[in-house]
Design an enzyme around this catalytic site. Structure first.
Site, PDB file in Angstrom:
ATOM      1  N   SER A  12      43.017  42.204  42.729  1.00  0.00           N
ATOM      2  CA  SER A  12      44.184  42.625  41.683  1.00  0.00           C
ATOM      3  C   SER A  12      44.572  43.918  42.465  1.00  0.00           C
ATOM      4  O   SER A  12      43.461  45.079  42.464  1.00  0.00           O
ATOM      5  CB  SER A  12      44.685  42.118  40.922  1.00  0.00           C
ATOM      6  OG  SER A  12      45.143  42.596  40.004  1.00  0.00           O
TER       7      SER A  12
ATOM      8  N   TYR B 209      39.594  43.726  33.072  1.00  0.00           N
ATOM      9  CA  TYR B 209      40.230  42.327  33.989  1.00  0.00           C
ATOM     10  C   TYR B 209      40.157  44.058  34.948  1.00  0.00           C
ATOM     11  O   TYR B 209      39.698  43.845  36.308  1.00  0.00           O
ATOM     12  CB  TYR B 209      41.476  42.613  33.768  1.00  0.00           C
ATOM     13  CG  TYR B 209      42.262  41.802  35.328  1.00  0.00           C
ATOM     14  CD1 TYR B 209      42.119  40.334  35.024  1.00  0.00           C
ATOM     15  CD2 TYR B 209      43.256  42.792  35.793  1.00  0.00           C
ATOM     16  CE1 TYR B 209      42.810  39.943  35.508  1.00  0.00           C
ATOM     17  CE2 TYR B 209      43.881  42.113  35.919  1.00  0.00           C
ATOM     18  CZ  TYR B 209      43.919  40.692  36.726  1.00  0.00           C
ATOM     19  OH  TYR B 209      44.347  39.874  37.701  1.00  0.00           O
TER      20      TYR B 209
END
Length: 238
Positions: free
Chosen positions: A134, A148
């Site tokens: 990401s 994350y």
């Protein structure tokens, strides 16, 4: 390598990116094994694909579930399962169990799945593995979910370190680094924002699935991370 006739495992296949990737691989002739913790979503994905798909309910934070999934001996592995960036609280306010679970899902699970897939891929004559990172893993700015973003950054670095597997195992590991993708949920979330906060148009799902096919089929690519940005053309980071 060709996709047709290969067994492909897609994690996080109940919705969104995972569902779209699974549909694309099946359309290109793969036998697709769908994995997710959401059985209802898996049934829906399987119904969309038809006989070319079967599913395995798997919590990828559990080692035995990952081992069961890898017993399908894939030649293509899409390590897509992840998430948790929107969960609160995050590190350092989150409990150890909470942020550890995020690392387990977003980093440890793809590492374990990759490790368990290598021998069967080599025995089959080779394979292709794709990590789904990401843009949260890029740069040096603060992020609302440190656990994350750290896991997604680690996937990019991990991919580069695994480039030698092309020579030792005939397995190519590559990584996709998408910005905000136009999944059903993503489109709804963007529409709910004030127009001034929506930013550029989201990355089309077609662009992402095209990238998956490219990384699987192009035998020259190993250890590469390809950025799918909302404001730039797709390009490699390394």
């Amino acid at each position: 390598m060709q996709i047709s006739g290969k067994v492909a495992v897609v994690t996080g296949a109940a919705v969104g990116i995972g569902r779209a990737v699974a549909q694309r691989l099946a359309a290109d002739g793969a036998e697709v094994v769908l994995a997710d913790i959401d059985e209802d979503g898996l049934r829906q994905t399987q119904a969309l694909i038809g006989p070319a798909a079967r599913y395995v309910v798997a919590d990828l934070r559990d080692d035995s579930s990952v081992a069961k999934l890898m017993a399908s001996r894939p030649q293509i592995l899409i390590n897509n399962a992840g998430g948790g960036a929107v969960l609160r609280p995050c590190f350092p306010e989150a409990s150890v169990d909470r942020w550890s679970a995020a690392l387990d899902l977003n980093l440890r699970a793809p590492m374990l799945a990759t490790q368990l897939a290598l021998d069967s891929m080599r025995e089959a004559g080779g394979g292709a593995i794709i990590m789904m990172s990401s843009t949260a893993g890029l740069g040096f700015d603060p992020h609302v979910s440190p656990e994350y973003s750290a896991a997604k950054a680690a996937l990019i670095r991990l991919t580069a370190t695994l480039a030698p597997l092309r020579d030792t195992h005939q397995v190519r590991v590559n990584c996709i680094v998408p910005d905000w993708v136009a999944t059903e949920r993503g489109i709804a979330e963007r529409a709910a924002l004030p127009p001034a906060d929506r930013g550029p148009t989201q990355v089309p799902l077609q662009t992402l699935t095209d990238t998956v096919v490219r990384l699987v089929t192009d035998d020259s690519l190993a250890g590469k991370s390809l950025l799918l940005d909302r404001e730039e053309d797709p390009h490699f980071l390394n």
